[in-house]
Design a protein around this motif. Sequence first.
Motif, short mmCIF file in Angstrom:
data_model
loop_
_atom_site.label_atom_id
_atom_site.label_comp_id
_atom_site.label_asym_id
_atom_site.label_seq_id
_atom_site.Cartn_x
_atom_site.Cartn_y
_atom_site.Cartn_z
N LEU A 8 0.84 -1.20 0.00
CA LEU A 8 0.00 0.00 0.00
C LEU A 8 0.87 1.25 0.00
CD1 LEU A 8 -2.76 1.36 0.13
CD2 LEU A 8 -2.65 1.19 2.63
N GLY A 9 1.97 1.23 0.76
CA GLY A 9 2.87 2.37 0.78
C GLY A 9 3.47 2.63 -0.59
N ALA A 10 3.85 1.56 -1.28
CA ALA A 10 4.40 1.72 -2.64
C ALA A 10 3.34 2.28 -3.57
CB ALA A 10 4.91 0.37 -3.15
N ALA A 11 2.11 1.79 -3.45
CA ALA A 11 1.03 2.28 -4.30
C ALA A 11 0.75 3.76 -4.05
CB ALA A 11 -0.24 1.45 -4.06
N MET A 12 0.74 4.17 -2.77
CA MET A 12 0.49 5.57 -2.45
C MET A 12 1.63 6.47 -2.93
SD MET A 12 -2.41 6.14 -1.14
CE MET A 12 -3.72 4.92 -1.08
N LEU A 58 11.90 7.16 -2.17
CA LEU A 58 10.98 6.46 -1.28
C LEU A 58 10.31 5.28 -1.98
CD1 LEU A 58 9.58 6.34 1.51
CD2 LEU A 58 7.82 7.86 0.58
N LEU A 59 9.92 5.48 -3.24
CA LEU A 59 9.31 4.38 -4.00
C LEU A 59 10.30 3.23 -4.15
CD1 LEU A 59 7.03 3.19 -5.72
CD2 LEU A 59 7.95 4.44 -7.68
N PHE A 60 11.57 3.54 -4.44
CA PHE A 60 12.57 2.49 -4.56
C PHE A 60 12.80 1.78 -3.22
CE2 PHE A 60 14.56 5.05 -8.25
CZ PHE A 60 13.72 4.41 -9.15
N LEU A 61 12.72 2.53 -2.13
CA LEU A 61 12.86 1.90 -0.81
C LEU A 61 11.73 0.91 -0.55
CD1 LEU A 61 14.00 4.97 1.33
CD2 LEU A 61 15.33 2.89 0.91
N TYR A 62 10.50 1.32 -0.89
CA TYR A 62 9.37 0.40 -0.75
C TYR A 62 9.58 -0.86 -1.57
CZ TYR A 62 6.03 3.28 1.89
OH TYR A 62 5.38 3.98 2.87
N LEU A 63 9.97 -0.67 -2.83
CA LEU A 63 10.19 -1.82 -3.71
C LEU A 63 11.32 -2.70 -3.17
CD1 LEU A 63 9.82 -0.14 -7.22
CD2 LEU A 63 8.11 -1.44 -5.94
N GLY A 64 12.33 -2.07 -2.58
CA GLY A 64 13.42 -2.84 -1.99
C GLY A 64 12.96 -3.68 -0.81
N VAL A 65 12.12 -3.10 0.05
CA VAL A 65 11.58 -3.85 1.19
C VAL A 65 10.75 -5.04 0.70
CG1 VAL A 65 9.94 -3.75 3.10
CG2 VAL A 65 11.62 -1.91 2.81
N ILE A 66 9.91 -4.79 -0.29
CA ILE A 66 9.07 -5.87 -0.84
C ILE A 66 9.94 -6.96 -1.47
CG2 ILE A 66 7.33 -6.42 -2.59
CD1 ILE A 66 6.21 -3.57 -2.13
N ALA A 67 10.97 -6.54 -2.22
CA ALA A 67 11.85 -7.51 -2.88
C ALA A 67 12.62 -8.34 -1.86
CB ALA A 67 12.82 -6.78 -3.81
N LEU A 68 13.08 -7.72 -0.78
CA LEU A 68 13.83 -8.46 0.24
C LEU A 68 12.98 -9.54 0.89
CD1 LEU A 68 15.95 -5.71 2.05
CD2 LEU A 68 16.80 -7.65 0.73
N ARG A 69 11.71 -9.26 1.07
CA ARG A 69 10.84 -10.25 1.71
C ARG A 69 10.63 -11.48 0.83
NH1 ARG A 69 8.60 -9.17 6.46
NH2 ARG A 69 8.71 -7.03 7.25
N GLY A 70 10.86 -11.32 -0.47
CA GLY A 70 10.72 -12.46 -1.36
C GLY A 70 12.03 -13.06 -1.82
N ALA A 71 13.15 -12.49 -1.32
CA ALA A 71 14.46 -12.90 -1.82
C ALA A 71 15.11 -14.00 -0.97
CB ALA A 71 15.40 -11.70 -1.88
#
Length: 246
Positions: A99-103, A135-148
Amino acid sequence: MWAFINKLRSPKWFYDISARLQPWFWAAALILILVGSVWGLAFAPADYQQGNSFRIIYVHVPAAFLAQSIFVSMAISALAFMVWKIKICDMAAAMMAPLGAAMTFIALFSGAVWGVPTWGTWWMWDARLTSMLILLFLYLGVIALRGAFTSRDSASRAASVLAMVGVINIPIIKYSVDWWYTLHQPATFTITGRAAMPMEMWLPLLIMVLGFYSFFIALTLMRTRSEILRREANKRWVRELAWEAP
């Protein structure tokens, strides 16, 4: 405080209390966003310089506020998870990130659309815009780490560290218009200062901001409840819920 922290250690307690809170926040979100949208888009007066193009503020500002607040919430949740090992905090942080990434994307996109009639261009490497893109890249990084990671614990720790480190970008976003030369306008309204627009223009904006925050809380509660059931599927109380379900 410690009593509340101890309660948070129980996924079942959070699951039960969130079931009672969730409908209220959904109702608040629906009412506030509906009222704010109609008031802001149909009844608020046009801006004397920007005309009706300013009305995108009723989406852009709430989305930008929420994008920053969600990351701060993720960082606080990450800290609680790393220090006190509270699983609910990790679950909530994981559910907040999309949701943070979407916002953040909505804030960037709506800002670009607004920038065309205001600045004559959809994008500038402006301090506020650039820090929001980070900030968008940070969100994407957090999401990517959870799947990595194959290990959930390793993924949670890595995502938590990035959230705690990345939160330093939030004050940069907030004060970028004060620290550097920027095309972006200062804050539209603040808690302590006088609003930069008439009440009939900023009041619906405030209602929209409250509506967006209510939506965030309701959605986070709903998604965290689902994540609890997924992670705690082998626990007795979850199996009992499954048997009780019609």
